[in-house]
Scaffold this motif. Structure first.
Motif, short mmCIF file in Angstrom:
data_model
loop_
_atom_site.label_atom_id
_atom_site.label_comp_id
_atom_site.label_asym_id
_atom_site.label_seq_id
_atom_site.Cartn_x
_atom_site.Cartn_y
_atom_site.Cartn_z
N GLY A 159 0.76 -1.17 -0.01
CA GLY A 159 0.10 0.12 0.08
C GLY A 159 0.88 1.24 -0.02
O GLY A 159 1.91 1.41 0.27
N PRO A 160 0.29 2.47 -0.22
CA PRO A 160 0.96 3.73 -0.45
C PRO A 160 1.80 3.94 0.84
O PRO A 160 3.24 4.42 0.69
N GLU A 161 1.29 3.69 2.26
CA GLU A 161 2.13 4.33 3.24
C GLU A 161 3.44 3.01 3.39
O GLU A 161 4.49 3.47 3.77
N LEU A 162 3.07 1.81 3.05
CA LEU A 162 4.26 0.86 3.26
C LEU A 162 5.22 1.01 2.21
O LEU A 162 6.56 0.97 2.29
N ARG A 163 4.81 1.33 0.97
CA ARG A 163 5.80 1.55 -0.32
C ARG A 163 6.60 2.87 0.05
O ARG A 163 7.68 2.84 -0.22
N SER A 164 5.87 3.83 0.74
CA SER A 164 6.63 5.00 1.13
C SER A 164 7.89 4.74 2.05
O SER A 164 8.87 4.96 1.97
N ALA A 165 7.51 3.84 2.92
CA ALA A 165 8.48 3.46 4.10
C ALA A 165 9.59 2.47 3.58
O ALA A 165 10.66 2.79 3.83
N LEU A 166 9.10 1.85 2.55
CA LEU A 166 10.23 0.87 1.58
C LEU A 166 11.17 1.69 1.08
O LEU A 166 12.56 1.62 1.30
N PHE A 167 10.81 3.09 0.34
CA PHE A 167 11.68 3.99 -0.05
C PHE A 167 12.59 4.53 0.80
O PHE A 167 13.75 4.81 0.66
N GLU A 168 12.11 4.85 2.03
CA GLU A 168 12.87 5.44 3.03
C GLU A 168 13.91 4.42 3.35
O GLU A 168 14.89 4.99 3.86
N VAL A 169 13.58 3.26 3.72
CA VAL A 169 14.50 2.26 4.06
C VAL A 169 15.52 2.13 3.13
O VAL A 169 16.85 2.17 3.47
N LEU A 170 15.34 2.08 1.78
CA LEU A 170 16.28 2.11 0.89
C LEU A 170 17.14 3.05 0.76
O LEU A 170 18.24 3.00 0.57
N ALA A 171 16.55 4.31 1.04
CA ALA A 171 17.25 5.66 0.81
C ALA A 171 18.48 5.59 1.98
O ALA A 171 19.40 6.40 1.84
N ASP A 172 18.29 4.84 3.01
CA ASP A 172 19.23 4.94 4.09
C ASP A 172 20.13 3.45 3.99
O ASP A 172 20.78 3.11 4.82
#
Length: 310
Positions: free
Chosen positions: A214-227
Motif C-alpha cells: 500500500g501507499p504508506e508501506l511503499r513510502s516506508a520501503l523507499f525511506e529504508v532503501l534511501a538509508d
C-alpha cells in the motif's frame, strides 16, 4: 500605488519569475516535481538553521529565493533534478538518498486499492531464455494465474499447491495480507529486513518491483532503501521502451554454487530505472562485470490492481 508596485516587483524579483508569469494556467505539476521542489526548500531551510550561526544566517530574502525558484520550476514543468540550492544556484547532482526520499513522498500520495487481483506484466531478456513476455495475476490468497500473449488464461492448481505468490522480508516469505500488517514507520520496518546492506537492498527492490504494498508501506520501503548504502544516482535516462525515468546504479556481489569447492564469486553492475512521477520501477538491468555478456533485463510494463483477470 507606487509602494504596492515596488513591493510586488520586489517579491517577483527572483530566478524564474518571468517564466512563472508567462506560464499562465498550466496543467497540474507532476508529483515528482512537487516532491523535489519541497525537498529543495526543506534542505535549504535545514542547512540554514543547522549549519549557519545565528548572526550570520542567510537573510529572509535568500530563503524566499529558494522557495520562489522551486515554485517557478513546478509551474513551468522544469526538471526536478539537479535540485536548487540556496540563492537559486544549481547544486551538485542530487544524491541517490535524496531522490529515494523524494520517491517516498510520491509513493505516499498514491491511491490505496481494495482490488481483488494484482496484475504484473513484465518483459524479460536474458542469455538463457532470450526474450519473454509474461502476464500474471494473483489474488490475496497467493494463487497465481498466467495469461499467454494470445489471451489464454492458465488457472492455478487447486488447494494449497496453488498458493505460491509471496515476497522475502528478512527470513520470512510474506503473502499479500501479511504485507498489509508490516509497520509503515521506516525505522520499525527496517528492523524486519536483513542487517547486511546487500541482502537488504535486494529484498527491498523485489518488494518495490511487483508487490501490492500500500501507499504508506511503499513510502516506508523507499525511506529504508534511501538509508541503505551502495547506490549512486545516474540521473535522467530512458528505459528500453523509451519511457523517461531516473536511474539508480549499484554494484552487487553474487556467488554461484556449483558444488563443494566449486563456488564462483562474481560482481554485477545493476541499474534500476524509476518513474519519478509515480515512484514505480520501470526497468532493472544486471550486467556481469568483466564479461562480454549482454545484461539481463526486466522491464516492468504494468504493475497494479485489477478487478478481473484478462
Amino acid at each position: 500605488m507606487t509602494e504596492r508596485t515596488d513591493e510586488r516587483d520586489d517579491l517577483l524579483d527572483f530566478p524564474g519569475a518571468g517564466e512563472l508569469i508567462t506560464a499562465g494556467d498550466v496543467a497540474p505539476p507532476a508529483p515528482g516535481a512537487v516532491a523535489a521542489a519541497k525537498a529543495a526548500v526543506a534542505r535549504a531551510a535545514e542547512r540554514e538553521t543547522a549549519v549557519v550561526p545565528l548572526r550570520a544566517r542567510v537573510p529572509r530574502r535568500r530563503r524566499f529565493l529558494v522557495a520562489a525558484a522551486a515554485v517557478a520550476a513546478i509551474a513551468t514543468g522544469a526538471a526536478a533534478y539537479p535540485v536548487l540550492d540556496v540563492g537559486g544556484k544549481q547544486a551538485a547532482t542530487a544524491s541517490a538518498a535524496e531522490f529515494l526520499n523524494d520517491m517516498a513522498a510520491v509513493a505516499a500520495d498514491a491511491p490505496a486499492t481494495d482490488a481483488k487481483y494484482w496484475k504484473v506484466r513484465v518483459e524479460t531478456v536474458n542469455g538463457d531464455d532470450g526474450e519473454m513476455r509474461t502476464t500474471t495475476y494473483f489474488d490475496r490468497a497467493g494463487r497465481v494465474w498466467t495469461v499467454d500473449e494470445d489471451g489464454t488464461v492458465h488457472e492455478p492448481p487447486a488447494g494449497e499447491e496453488g498458493k505460491v505468490k509471496n515476497w522475502p522480508v528478512g527470513k520470512r516469505w510474506l503473502t499479500w495480507p501479511e504485507l498489509d500488517k508490516l509497520p509503515t514507520d521506516a525505522k520499525a520496518l527496517a528492523e524486519r529486513f536483513p542487517k547486511d546492506a546487500q541482502s537488504r537492498f535486494r529484498q527491498l527492490v523485489i518488494m518495490l518491483e511487483d508487490s501490492p504494498a500500500g501507499p504508506e508501506l511503499r513510502s516506508a520501503l523507499f525511506e529504508v532503501l534511501a538509508d541503505t548504502p551502495g547506490m549512486e544516482l545516474a540521473g535522467k535516462v530512458k528505459d528500453s521502451k523509451g519511457r523517461p525515468g531516473v536511474a539508480i546504479d549499484t554494484t552487487q556481489k553474487a556467488t554461484f554454487t556449483g558444488g563443494p569447492g566449486k563456488d564462483v564469486t562474481y560482481w554485477t553492475t545493476d541499474r534500476y530505472i524509476v518513474d519519478p512521477d509515480t515512484g514505480l520501477l520501470l526497468e532493472s538491468t544486471h550486467k556481469i562485470r568483466g564479461q562480454d555478456i549482454p545484461a539481463d533485463r526486466y522491464t516492468w510494463q504494468e504493475v497494479g490492481p485489477a478487478d478481473q483477470i484478462g
